[in-house]
Write a protein that holds these residues in place. Sequence first.
Motif, mmCIF file in Angstrom:
data_model
loop_
_atom_site.group_PDB
_atom_site.id
_atom_site.type_symbol
_atom_site.label_atom_id
_atom_site.label_comp_id
_atom_site.label_asym_id
_atom_site.label_seq_id
_atom_site.Cartn_x
_atom_site.Cartn_y
_atom_site.Cartn_z
ATOM 1 N N TYR A 101 18.967 -2.398 38.595
ATOM 2 C CA TYR A 101 20.376 -2.996 38.207
ATOM 3 C C TYR A 101 20.565 -2.549 37.213
ATOM 4 O O TYR A 101 19.624 -1.726 36.363
ATOM 5 C CB TYR A 101 18.794 -4.249 37.861
ATOM 6 C CG TYR A 101 18.453 -5.653 39.259
ATOM 7 C CD1 TYR A 101 19.479 -5.861 39.629
ATOM 8 C CD2 TYR A 101 17.734 -4.596 39.804
ATOM 9 C CE1 TYR A 101 19.044 -6.416 40.972
ATOM 10 C CE2 TYR A 101 17.056 -5.484 40.685
ATOM 11 C CZ TYR A 101 18.078 -6.660 41.585
ATOM 12 O OH TYR A 101 18.006 -7.130 42.798
ATOM 13 N N GLN A 102 21.144 -3.462 35.845
ATOM 14 C CA GLN A 102 21.940 -3.058 34.470
ATOM 15 C C GLN A 102 21.733 -1.666 34.001
ATOM 16 O O GLN A 102 21.636 -1.743 33.545
ATOM 17 C CB GLN A 102 20.946 -3.877 33.627
ATOM 18 C CG GLN A 102 20.519 -5.479 33.727
ATOM 19 C CD GLN A 102 19.669 -6.215 32.723
ATOM 20 O OE1 GLN A 102 18.503 -5.928 32.715
ATOM 21 N NE2 GLN A 102 20.226 -6.313 31.627
ATOM 22 N N CYS A 103 22.770 -1.597 35.602
ATOM 23 C CA CYS A 103 23.071 0.793 34.545
ATOM 24 C C CYS A 103 24.164 0.685 35.554
ATOM 25 O O CYS A 103 25.054 -0.509 35.875
ATOM 26 C CB CYS A 103 22.379 0.646 35.412
ATOM 27 S SG CYS A 103 22.081 1.205 37.504
ATOM 28 N N GLU A 104 25.076 1.570 34.687
ATOM 29 C CA GLU A 104 26.359 2.005 35.378
ATOM 30 C C GLU A 104 26.098 3.253 35.296
ATOM 31 O O GLU A 104 25.194 3.758 34.528
ATOM 32 C CB GLU A 104 26.932 1.446 34.276
ATOM 33 C CG GLU A 104 27.471 0.116 34.112
ATOM 34 C CD GLU A 104 28.673 0.231 33.204
ATOM 35 O OE1 GLU A 104 30.049 0.165 33.794
ATOM 36 O OE2 GLU A 104 28.017 -0.729 31.897
ATOM 37 N N VAL A 105 27.471 4.339 36.008
ATOM 38 C CA VAL A 105 27.661 5.936 35.714
ATOM 39 C C VAL A 105 27.579 6.117 34.690
ATOM 40 O O VAL A 105 28.099 5.874 34.027
ATOM 41 C CB VAL A 105 27.859 6.175 37.102
ATOM 42 C CG1 VAL A 105 28.203 7.472 37.072
ATOM 43 C CG2 VAL A 105 28.245 5.718 38.428
ATOM 44 N N ASP A 106 26.623 7.462 34.448
ATOM 45 C CA ASP A 106 26.408 8.067 33.506
ATOM 46 C C ASP A 106 27.726 9.001 33.566
ATOM 47 O O ASP A 106 28.845 9.643 32.547
ATOM 48 C CB ASP A 106 25.235 8.279 32.598
ATOM 49 C CG ASP A 106 25.227 8.988 31.617
ATOM 50 O OD1 ASP A 106 25.498 10.261 30.941
ATOM 51 O OD2 ASP A 106 25.035 8.814 29.802
ATOM 52 N N LYS A 129 24.277 10.525 37.169
ATOM 53 C CA LYS A 129 22.737 10.238 36.018
ATOM 54 C C LYS A 129 23.365 8.893 35.792
ATOM 55 O O LYS A 129 24.046 8.570 35.403
ATOM 56 C CB LYS A 129 23.151 11.156 35.193
ATOM 57 C CG LYS A 129 22.337 10.631 34.011
ATOM 58 C CD LYS A 129 22.349 11.333 33.122
ATOM 59 C CE LYS A 129 21.300 10.898 31.306
ATOM 60 N NZ LYS A 129 21.758 11.965 30.455
ATOM 61 N N LEU A 130 22.029 7.263 35.909
ATOM 62 C CA LEU A 130 23.005 6.345 35.252
ATOM 63 C C LEU A 130 22.021 6.787 34.221
ATOM 64 O O LEU A 130 21.472 7.024 33.679
ATOM 65 C CB LEU A 130 22.024 5.283 36.599
ATOM 66 C CG LEU A 130 22.112 5.774 38.073
ATOM 67 C CD1 LEU A 130 21.339 4.561 38.576
ATOM 68 C CD2 LEU A 130 23.456 5.614 38.383
ATOM 69 N N THR A 131 22.682 4.914 33.307
ATOM 70 C CA THR A 131 22.730 4.838 31.607
ATOM 71 C C THR A 131 21.484 3.936 32.010
ATOM 72 O O THR A 131 20.830 3.773 31.246
ATOM 73 C CB THR A 131 23.739 3.611 31.843
ATOM 74 O OG1 THR A 131 23.634 2.249 32.475
ATOM 75 C CG2 THR A 131 25.187 4.309 31.737
ATOM 76 N N ASN A 132 20.555 3.455 33.018
ATOM 77 C CA ASN A 132 19.163 4.104 32.843
ATOM 78 C C ASN A 132 18.005 4.751 32.869
ATOM 79 O O ASN A 132 16.991 4.602 32.507
ATOM 80 C CB ASN A 132 18.355 2.605 33.727
ATOM 81 C CG ASN A 132 18.225 3.198 34.660
ATOM 82 O OD1 ASN A 132 18.846 4.310 35.486
ATOM 83 N ND2 ASN A 132 18.184 2.645 36.577
#
Length: 449
Positions: free
Chosen positions: A216-221, A250-253
Amino acid sequence: MGFITTGSPIQVFVLVLCLPWQVSKTLEEFDVEEQPSSVLEEKFPNLTVVQSAVKALNTHTHTVQTVDGRTFGYEKLCICSGGRPKLLTQGNPYVLGIRDTDSAQEFQKRLSKAKRIVVVGNGGIALELVYEVEGCEVIWAVKDKAIGNTFFDAGAAQFLIPSLEADKPEGATPCKRHRFFSALLYFPGSALGPDWHEGIVLRGAEEVSHRVSVEYQCEVDSIYTHQELLKSPQQTLVSEGAGSWPVYVKLTNGKTFGCDFIVSATGVVPNTEPFLHGNNFALADDGGLRVDDHMMTSEPDVYAAGDVCTACWEHSPLWQQMRLWTQARQMGWYAGRCIAAHVLSEPIELDFCFELFSHITKFFSYKVVLLGKFNGQGLGPDHELLVRCTKGQEYIKVILSGGRMMGAVLIGETDLEETFENLILNQMDLTPYGEELLNPNIDIEDYFD
């Protein structure tokens, strides 16, 4: 008269609408069959289907040029070219967007050899995909606090989550096919309906039946191949994706996952190319062709319908534009009526379908009905919510403002869509009923009949 829309680049097929049945005043269900374009040409002698992509539109000379060198003149033209996927990145062979029948077939081909995929997005395609895929681990990255944020609130999301953790029911009723278009000129790939997965096998290479993990609450970094990751400062983040994978996300979390490929299901943008070059179309803030209440663009004799356009008339308080198959069909049907009325110099009023937003589909094997301002869109902080939830059976949410019903979300076989539709349209003051409105011991359908 011409319609520009989408279709197959190899053989032209059309989606033939079978007899619809009325669920309520504004809701319809119907079956659609995919058949060769010759079926329609034989049925309608005045219809010609041209298999070619569009190279250019010249609104000054009223002509359309196709890539195979032909030129077609028109008296009236309707652009129905839909939307194109907003891919995470362009040109990456490990990133696949699912928007049309061609990309769905490519997805099926890749999935058959996959052990893990990463799905990025939180709209309708993502919701259907993560539920339907079997034999493959699914990592689902959503930017919101809950799944299905486009359609649901957090309560409805929690109602649906157990369906991701359980095996799918045997013999689940397939969703009806709700797609329709008519065409003269084609772009590659006919648009998907809500049941795009029907008729194709969505199974991976593993023995697992259904395994979905939600981030949850993440996007692709960033996205790396195996070789790129080993050379990058991020190589210590491979712990979540142990082993050797073709691609890593790699995700933004802060988490990194290895997978066989990535599905980009992050929405669409209006597919206005190549119509803008050399013309003077007015565009809305979202990039769509601005259309008035007769589906006319800013260029003379050019209309638009569906995802490619943006409705720029003054909307009903109970309607909003969402780029969904229901509205594409309604807009196309209404645009055809407007063109005919203008050719015959007859007046025409805005169709009733634009009076109330309504959408019926299926998610996680549940029937889903959305009515009016189903998420309180634009109502401000003073609206009231009534909720009834029966685990594993139904989720009902009603939005009230000033004692009047403004919208509703119905998940499951509630049989309340027609009653709630009437209450929204009639704007009856429901203050005297309060929470009894959703009392399961009261047959509200008969009470307000």
